[in-house]
Write a protein that holds these residues in place. Structure first.
Motif, mmCIF file in Angstrom:
data_model
loop_
_atom_site.group_PDB
_atom_site.id
_atom_site.type_symbol
_atom_site.label_atom_id
_atom_site.label_comp_id
_atom_site.label_asym_id
_atom_site.label_seq_id
_atom_site.Cartn_x
_atom_site.Cartn_y
_atom_site.Cartn_z
ATOM 1 N N PRO A 301 -7.270 -37.011 -104.804
ATOM 2 C CA PRO A 301 -5.991 -37.723 -104.959
ATOM 3 C C PRO A 301 -4.862 -36.840 -105.485
ATOM 4 N N TYR A 302 -5.162 -35.989 -106.487
ATOM 5 C CA TYR A 302 -4.089 -35.163 -107.031
ATOM 6 C C TYR A 302 -3.654 -34.093 -106.045
ATOM 7 N N GLN A 303 -4.564 -33.614 -105.173
ATOM 8 C CA GLN A 303 -4.163 -32.656 -104.146
ATOM 9 C C GLN A 303 -3.218 -33.303 -103.139
ATOM 10 N N GLU A 304 -3.496 -34.553 -102.779
ATOM 11 C CA GLU A 304 -2.597 -35.279 -101.881
ATOM 12 C C GLU A 304 -1.210 -35.401 -102.500
ATOM 13 N N THR A 305 -1.167 -35.665 -103.813
ATOM 14 C CA THR A 305 0.119 -35.769 -104.507
ATOM 15 C C THR A 305 0.855 -34.441 -104.487
ATOM 16 N N TRP A 306 0.126 -33.332 -104.703
ATOM 17 C CA TRP A 306 0.756 -32.006 -104.646
ATOM 18 C C TRP A 306 1.426 -31.797 -103.290
ATOM 19 N N VAL A 307 0.680 -32.087 -102.211
ATOM 20 C CA VAL A 307 1.196 -31.826 -100.864
ATOM 21 C C VAL A 307 2.410 -32.711 -100.582
ATOM 22 N N GLU A 308 2.325 -33.995 -100.947
ATOM 23 C CA GLU A 308 3.452 -34.908 -100.714
ATOM 24 C C GLU A 308 4.693 -34.446 -101.476
ATOM 25 N N THR A 309 4.499 -34.039 -102.734
ATOM 26 C CA THR A 309 5.631 -33.568 -103.542
ATOM 27 C C THR A 309 6.246 -32.330 -102.925
ATOM 28 N N PHE A 310 5.403 -31.403 -102.466
ATOM 29 C CA PHE A 310 5.908 -30.172 -101.856
ATOM 30 C C PHE A 310 6.713 -30.474 -100.593
ATOM 31 N N LEU A 311 6.199 -31.325 -99.723
ATOM 32 C CA LEU A 311 6.862 -31.598 -98.451
ATOM 33 C C LEU A 311 8.237 -32.240 -98.654
ATOM 34 N N GLU A 312 8.406 -32.974 -99.758
ATOM 35 C CA GLU A 312 9.712 -33.580 -100.032
ATOM 36 C C GLU A 312 10.764 -32.531 -100.352
ATOM 37 N N SER A 313 10.372 -31.490 -101.096
ATOM 38 C CA SER A 313 11.346 -30.482 -101.527
ATOM 39 C C SER A 313 11.276 -29.197 -100.713
ATOM 40 N N ARG A 314 10.203 -29.001 -99.942
ATOM 41 C CA ARG A 314 9.985 -27.825 -99.080
ATOM 42 C C ARG A 314 9.773 -26.544 -99.880
ATOM 43 N N SER A 315 9.574 -26.663 -101.174
ATOM 44 C CA SER A 315 9.282 -25.481 -101.992
ATOM 45 C C SER A 315 8.571 -25.936 -103.256
ATOM 46 N N LYS A 326 -6.546 -25.301 -105.303
ATOM 47 C CA LYS A 326 -5.187 -24.934 -104.889
ATOM 48 C C LYS A 326 -5.192 -24.380 -103.459
ATOM 49 N N THR A 327 -6.225 -23.601 -103.105
ATOM 50 C CA THR A 327 -6.279 -23.033 -101.755
ATOM 51 C C THR A 327 -6.405 -24.122 -100.706
ATOM 52 N N VAL A 328 -7.271 -25.097 -100.945
ATOM 53 C CA VAL A 328 -7.439 -26.198 -99.993
ATOM 54 C C VAL A 328 -6.146 -26.999 -99.884
ATOM 55 N N ALA A 329 -5.482 -27.231 -101.009
ATOM 56 C CA ALA A 329 -4.199 -27.949 -100.970
ATOM 57 C C ALA A 329 -3.167 -27.153 -100.171
ATOM 58 N N ALA A 330 -3.181 -25.820 -100.313
ATOM 59 C CA ALA A 330 -2.260 -24.979 -99.551
ATOM 60 C C ALA A 330 -2.570 -25.053 -98.061
ATOM 61 N N ILE A 331 -3.851 -25.069 -97.709
ATOM 62 C CA ILE A 331 -4.233 -25.180 -96.301
ATOM 63 C C ILE A 331 -3.793 -26.524 -95.736
ATOM 64 N N ALA A 332 -3.929 -27.589 -96.530
ATOM 65 C CA ALA A 332 -3.444 -28.904 -96.100
ATOM 66 C C ALA A 332 -1.935 -28.882 -95.893
ATOM 67 N N THR A 333 -1.225 -28.135 -96.728
ATOM 68 C CA THR A 333 0.222 -27.994 -96.576
ATOM 69 C C THR A 333 0.556 -27.270 -95.279
ATOM 70 N N MET A 334 -0.201 -26.218 -94.971
ATOM 71 C CA MET A 334 -0.005 -25.487 -93.716
ATOM 72 C C MET A 334 -0.161 -26.423 -92.515
ATOM 73 N N ALA A 335 -1.210 -27.257 -92.557
ATOM 74 C CA ALA A 335 -1.451 -28.181 -91.450
ATOM 75 C C ALA A 335 -0.314 -29.185 -91.317
ATOM 76 N N ALA A 336 0.230 -29.620 -92.473
ATOM 77 C CA ALA A 336 1.326 -30.596 -92.439
ATOM 78 C C ALA A 336 2.611 -29.969 -91.910
ATOM 79 N N VAL A 337 2.884 -28.718 -92.275
ATOM 80 C CA VAL A 337 4.092 -28.032 -91.803
ATOM 81 C C VAL A 337 3.954 -27.720 -90.313
ATOM 82 N N GLY A 338 2.807 -27.198 -89.915
ATOM 83 C CA GLY A 338 2.522 -26.977 -88.500
ATOM 84 C C GLY A 338 3.268 -25.839 -87.849
ATOM 85 N N GLY A 339 3.854 -24.930 -88.644
ATOM 86 C CA GLY A 339 4.576 -23.796 -88.087
ATOM 87 C C GLY A 339 3.911 -22.486 -88.430
ATOM 88 N N GLU A 340 4.463 -21.397 -87.893
ATOM 89 C CA GLU A 340 3.910 -20.073 -88.193
ATOM 90 C C GLU A 340 3.864 -19.846 -89.705
#
Length: 654
Positions: A301-315, A326-340
């Motif tokens: 749950p807290y990893q999902e919150t990290w990713v959601e918070t990041f996507l709102e501010s993009r940084s 943290k690495t898995v959360a970063a990989i989830a962020t990569m999948a959500a962004v979907g860019g290079e």
């Protein structure tokens, strides 16, 4: 080894910042109001004639006259003008009724106190120091800690057991600037939900900081150049013009806008941040070619919150202890962004580790992952490069030419080091940092948040209590001098040489043998600072020593054997190469033999090598007694204690 967050000031009623007084305490059953019982004691403590009955109100009056929260039967008798026997019988009646509790203590035969006070002691208590913008919370609830983590920084914790700790929070500029709220009113509402009452001075400061965080922004002009926009003409003239250098701006556009030199965007953001005005980055940056990648791992749950918070501010920077994912959360962020994506790491070992993590947790095609370091030069939709290579002039143009959708800075405290700082100027639509603790001894924590983004993450203690990460047991062991020659060498040395002699105290080898024997079933890492010391320990124990001088191929093989993938290696002696990022999930025991002059961050990383979701986690820190290592050990471990890690101390026998 923790500092009391309140200190003497927290309970000092004369402190103008202290907002909690006796009148603030909720006491609905008689309380401690001397006017309620109609009984007084004069300044000389004269006895007061009353009948032999004892009510709870009169017991409160006796405590107030005694000026103590507890009292013996004889003290109650003296204050209320009755016999000790009568007072004891009356107190026993109050105990039977549940109005008073009794406690056997060493200094008094038996003391009594109101039962309600005992219940108050186990409740959450919040004390606010608005002028210092500090909040002390004793026994905080999960709700309070979750709210405070949105806009305040956890500075320190006290206590030993979960549920009994006190917490010191401080509200800093950067905490308000990065707070995840739509507007200042929402932030203030969250603040009010945890404080005992309103503090107008504090709220006005927060509103001012919120306004500052939304006064400058960068955006992309329709003609595809970067514009800095100020909220007013005076801000552009009095702030931007005063703090930006000539090379930062190409030309003014209007009274509130300026054409920014695109190669100086990072410098512009840093200069205005230092002036107290963080810049909103609304540029239309490309995300590069799409990357076909889906996450195959469920997030906590807290990893999902990290990713959601990041996507709102993009940084932002994911801050959490080793093992928190943290690495898995970063990989989830990569999948959500979907860019290079460009992933920057401090070492080749970590680059290879990232590649394995991507293959384990996603559907990414192995051909879409490239490694770019001293041993390989591949640019792919997902590129993993070392900071050193990416910052070199001869490679820099290649990285600059790509349209990165996401740049991930692993172990992001490296960004401020001179040799790596140029990597922070690489531009992307999303910028993500990862760090167990971004603090650097140079005090450049704020610079990390400026270059990458604000902190995102739960406090360590919350993850310990929730069971996501095993809290390590940390013990500082003070080792005596047993070799007279070494003791004399220390006494005659000075400066760095004295520090080295203390670090290489020969008695530490005997202590390491003892600890390894006491935990013979556990995989152990022995950390050292000096190469000669590492060689001596490795030779004495008959185990391998890994340092920066160990060839990459040999290093990889030894780590593989330690993990049990190829062989069964139980103990490794490692230099600083083992401090960061090396994934050794079966490391159960860490012995810090030397290196106590290093940073607080290094102490956290070495302790963190044993932090995992399951199993024991033991850290022994060896410090030579009577040397500067004592202070260094306490400083490093105090940083861990502030994050909720329990630290104990032991003097090793002569």
């Amino acid at each position: 080894m923790t500092d009391d967050p309140g200190g003497p000031e927290a309970g000092d009623a004369s402190d103008p910042d202290t907002e909690a007084t006796a009148s603030d305490v909720d006491t609905d059953d008689g309380g401690i109001d001397a006017d309620d019982g109609g009984i007084d004691a004069d300044d000389d403590g004269e006895e007061i004639d009353v009948d032999d009955s004892l009510s709870l109100d009169r017991f409160h009056d006796a405590l107030e006259a005694e000026e103590r929260p507890v009292a013996t039967a004889s003290e109650v008798a003296r204050r209320l003008g009755t016999t000790q026997a009568a007072a004891r019988d009356a107190l026993a009646t109050l105990v039977d009724r549940g109005d008073v509790d009794r406690l056997d203590v060493e200094s008094d035969p038996v003391v009594f106190y109101p039962t309600e006070w005992g219940r108050l002691a186990s409740r959450e208590r919040v004390v606010t120091f608005p002028k210092r913008r500090e909040i002390v919370v004793d026994r905080p609830t999960q709700f309070t800690r979750a709210r405070l983590s949105q806009f305040a920084n956890l500075v320190d914790t006290t206590g030993t057991d979960p549920g009994t700790r006190g917490y010191l929070y401080r509200i800093r500029q950067e905490d308000v600037w990065a707070a995840p709220f739509e507007d200042a009113d929402a932030l203030i509402a969250s603040l009010r939900s945890v404080l005992p009452r309103r503090f107008e001075h504090l709220e006005e400061w927060i509103r001012d900081q919120w306004r500052r965080a939304h006064r400058f922004r960068l955006y992309t002009h329709e003609d595809d150049y970067v514009v800095l926009e100020a909220a007013s003409e005076s801000l552009m003239g009095n702030v931007a013009d005063q703090h930006l250098a000539d090379e930062h701006v190409r030309a003014p556009i209007s009274e509130t806008e300026a054409w920014v030199n695109e190669t100086e965007v990072a410098a512009v953001k840093r200069a205005l941040y230092d002036a107290g005005y963080p810049v909103e980055d609304d540029r239309d940056l490309d995300t590069g070619d799409p990357v076909d990648i889906d996450l195959t791992t469920d997030l906590r749950p807290y990893q999902e919150t990290w990713v959601e918070t990041f996507l709102e501010s993009r940084s932002g920077v994911y801050v959490g202890p080793p093992g928190s994912g943290k690495t898995v959360a970063a990989i989830a962020t990569m999948a959500a962004v979907g860019g290079e994506t460009l992933i920057l790491v401090p070492s080749r070992e970590l680059a290879g580790q990232w590649r394995e993590e991507l293959l384990d947790h996603t559907t990414v095609d192995p051909a879409d992952i490239g490694l770019y370091h001293g041993g390989a030069k591949e640019i792919r939709p997902v590129t993993i490069a070392t900071y050193q290579i990416a910052g070199m002039d001869r490679h820099r143009s290649l990285f600059d030419s790509r349209k990165w959708g996401l740049i991930c800075f692993d172990e992001c405290h490296h960004v401020t080091a001179p040799v790596y700082s140029r990597t922070a100027e690489l531009q992307s639509k999303h910028r993500l940092g990862l760090s167990a603790t971004p603090v650097r001894e140079t005090g450049s924590e704020e610079e990390i948040y400026t270059l990458i983004g604000g902190p995102i993450g739960a406090d360590w203690d919350a993850l310990f209590e929730a069971g996501f990460v095993q809290e390590p047991e940390v013990e500082i062991r003070y080792v005596p001098w047993r070799d007279e020659l070494a003791r004399n060498e220390y006494a005659s040395a000075d400066g760095r040489e004295r520090r080295r002699v203390a670090a290489e105290n020969p008695a530490k080898i005997e202590e390491i043998r003892y600890l390894l024997a006491a935990h013979r079933e556990q995989k152990a890492l022995v950390f050292i600072e000096y190469l000669d010391h590492g060689d001596a320990i490795a030779d004495a124990l008959g185990v391998p020593f890994i340092s920066g001088e160990t060839p990459h191929r040999d290093r990889t093989e030894l780590f593989r054997q330690f993990r049990g993938e190829d062989g069964d290696l139980d103990t490794l002696v490692v230099s600083r190469v083992g401090d960061e990022g090396i994934d050794l999930p079966n490391a159960e025991l860490a012995i810090v033999a030397s290196g106590l002059g290093g940073s607080r961050r290094q102490g956290s990383q070495r302790a963190g090598r044993t932090m995992r979701p399951e199993g024991s986690a033991l850290v022994y820190v060896l410090a030579t007694r009577g040397s500067s290592e004592e202070e260094f050990a306490q400083r490093q471990m105090r940083h861990l204690a502030r994050k909720g890690v329990r630290v104990r101390e032991t003097n090793v026998a002569e």
